[in-house]
Enzyme design. Structure first.
Site, PDB file in Angstrom:
ATOM      1  N   HIS A 159       0.839  -1.202   0.000  1.00  0.00           N
ATOM      2  CA  HIS A 159       0.000   0.000   0.000  1.00  0.00           C
ATOM      3  C   HIS A 159       0.872   1.249   0.000  1.00  0.00           C
ATOM      4  CE1 HIS A 159      -3.217  -2.740   0.886  1.00  0.00           C
ATOM      5  NE2 HIS A 159      -2.743  -3.020   2.080  1.00  0.00           N
ATOM      6  N   GLU A 187      -1.749  -0.147   8.346  1.00  0.00           N
ATOM      7  CA  GLU A 187      -2.734  -1.050   8.931  1.00  0.00           C
ATOM      8  C   GLU A 187      -2.084  -1.975   9.952  1.00  0.00           C
ATOM      9  OE1 GLU A 187      -4.122  -2.816   5.300  1.00  0.00           O
ATOM     10  OE2 GLU A 187      -2.675  -4.446   5.376  1.00  0.00           O
ATOM     11  N   HIS A 211       3.204  -7.567   1.872  1.00  0.00           N
ATOM     12  CA  HIS A 211       2.510  -8.447   2.809  1.00  0.00           C
ATOM     13  C   HIS A 211       1.451  -9.270   2.082  1.00  0.00           C
ATOM     14  CE1 HIS A 211       0.091  -4.743   2.593  1.00  0.00           C
ATOM     15  NE2 HIS A 211      -0.949  -5.526   2.780  1.00  0.00           N
ATOM     16  N   ARG A 216      -1.453  -4.821  -6.175  1.00  0.00           N
ATOM     17  CA  ARG A 216      -1.167  -6.255  -6.217  1.00  0.00           C
ATOM     18  C   ARG A 216       0.150  -6.496  -6.958  1.00  0.00           C
ATOM     19  NH1 ARG A 216      -6.407  -6.667  -8.413  1.00  0.00           N
ATOM     20  NH2 ARG A 216      -8.001  -6.848  -6.802  1.00  0.00           N
TER      21      ARG A 216
END
Length: 323
Positions: free
Chosen positions: A103, A120, A178, A198
């Site tokens: 991200h 996150e 991740h 992605r």
């Protein structure tokens, strides 16, 4: 009207990798197959969650912010974010692995997508035997060696894989590659953002579309933090009622270990709080009303509330999230 503890109707999202544990383990109610995500508290456009109880029933978070401002958000949060709600709360059920992804941070996300970045954290609710997460890299790369591995279809060999168990916690700052492995059920706390790059999707085909999902390897190059970290797992203990879990510039999370009664400290000058049930059952008592929190349920406490009481006669664990 006055504010009170708020519970929202989740928004359920189909995912190619989704299973049934949101229903069978967390007792969510839906009829679709392959539901991978339950968005518990969201202001993402087209996925706004709606309040399900009390006099304010039917209101979205944005409508509540418009009506109550700092009394809902907290004065510090209101000054920092204005009317933008800064967090997105999810439960994620990965029957099969998610894509390997990354991200962008705030600056890049603002420039490319007019969005917050996406920092996150994950709290593992359940993990099947030998279940894994990918968190970070297992060897030093730079942009050139990264692109080379991508071109060869060999990026998996550079991923740091970690066997996980219930209770394991990981902070995933923007820029850290991740993926959630198959057989893992997690609670995710993140910035309000739906921007994901992605990197690799295991060459699979989405049965709904009959096609492979889009990859964003070119976009990911400038988003990745190639620095290595010695230990990616967050260390914490459960010795107190309130125990520090992940504290970052984007959110703070404690784990509450309650057996009996506890008071939730609130401050109108600071921040709302979110309580996420991750083990056992509890109830909030506020102005002689009872609000129940089972495992897999989420409640938002507006900043202006006067110190609600949490009770659990059999013991529970709650994630406490705030800014």
């Amino acid at each position: 009207m006055e504010l009170y503890p708020l519970k929202f109707q989740p928004k359920f999202h189909y995912r190619i990798w989704g299973g049934e544990k949101l229903k069978t383990v967390l007792n969510k109610e839906y009829t679709e197959e392959n539901i991978g995500e339950s968005w518990e508290i969201s202001t993402v456009p087209n996925s706004e969650t709606v309040l399900i109880g009390g006099e304010l029933k039917g209101k979205t978070i944005n409508e509540l912010i418009s009506s109550f401002g700092a009394d809902f958000l907290g004065e510090v949060v209101y000054q920092r974010f204005g009317t933008e709600f800064p967090l997105l709360i999810k439960f994620i059920d990965a029957k099969t692995p998610l894509s390997i992804q990354v991200h962008p941070g705030d600056e890049l996300a603002k420039k490319r997508h007019n969005s917050f970045g996406k920092n996150e954290m994950w709290y593992v609710l359940e993990a099947e035997e030998n279940a894994e997460l990918i968190v970070g890299l297992n060897k030093q790369l730079d942009k050139r060696s990264y692109v080379d591995l991508i071109s060869k279809g060999a990026i998996e060999e550079a991923m740091n894989k970690i066997n996980v168990n219930a209770g394991d916690t990981f902070y995933i700052p923007a820029g850290r590659v991740h993926a959630i492995g198959g057989g893992v059920l997690i609670a995710e706390i993140q910035q309000t953002s739906d921007v994901t790059y992605r990197i690799f999707d295991f060459n699979r085909v989405d049965k709904k579309t009959g096609a492979k999902r889009e990859l964003h390897a070119d976009l990911s190059v400038d988003a990745i933090d190639f620095n290595l970290v010695d230990n990616y797992k967050t260390q914490y203990d459960l010795g107190q009622t309130q125990n520090k879990l992940v504290h970052s510039n984007y959110f703070r999370t404690n784990i509450l270990n309650i057996n009996g009664e506890a008071t939730i400290s609130m401050s109108k000058k600071e921040s709302f709080k979110i309580l996420i049930g991750v083990e056992g059952n509890s109830e909030i008592i506020y102005k002689k009303e009872n609000y129940f929190i089972k495992k897999g349920e989420t409640i938002l406490l507006p900043a202006g509330l006067n110190e609600p009481i949490v009770l659990s006669s059999t013991g529970c664990k709650l994630l406490e999230v705030f800014i």
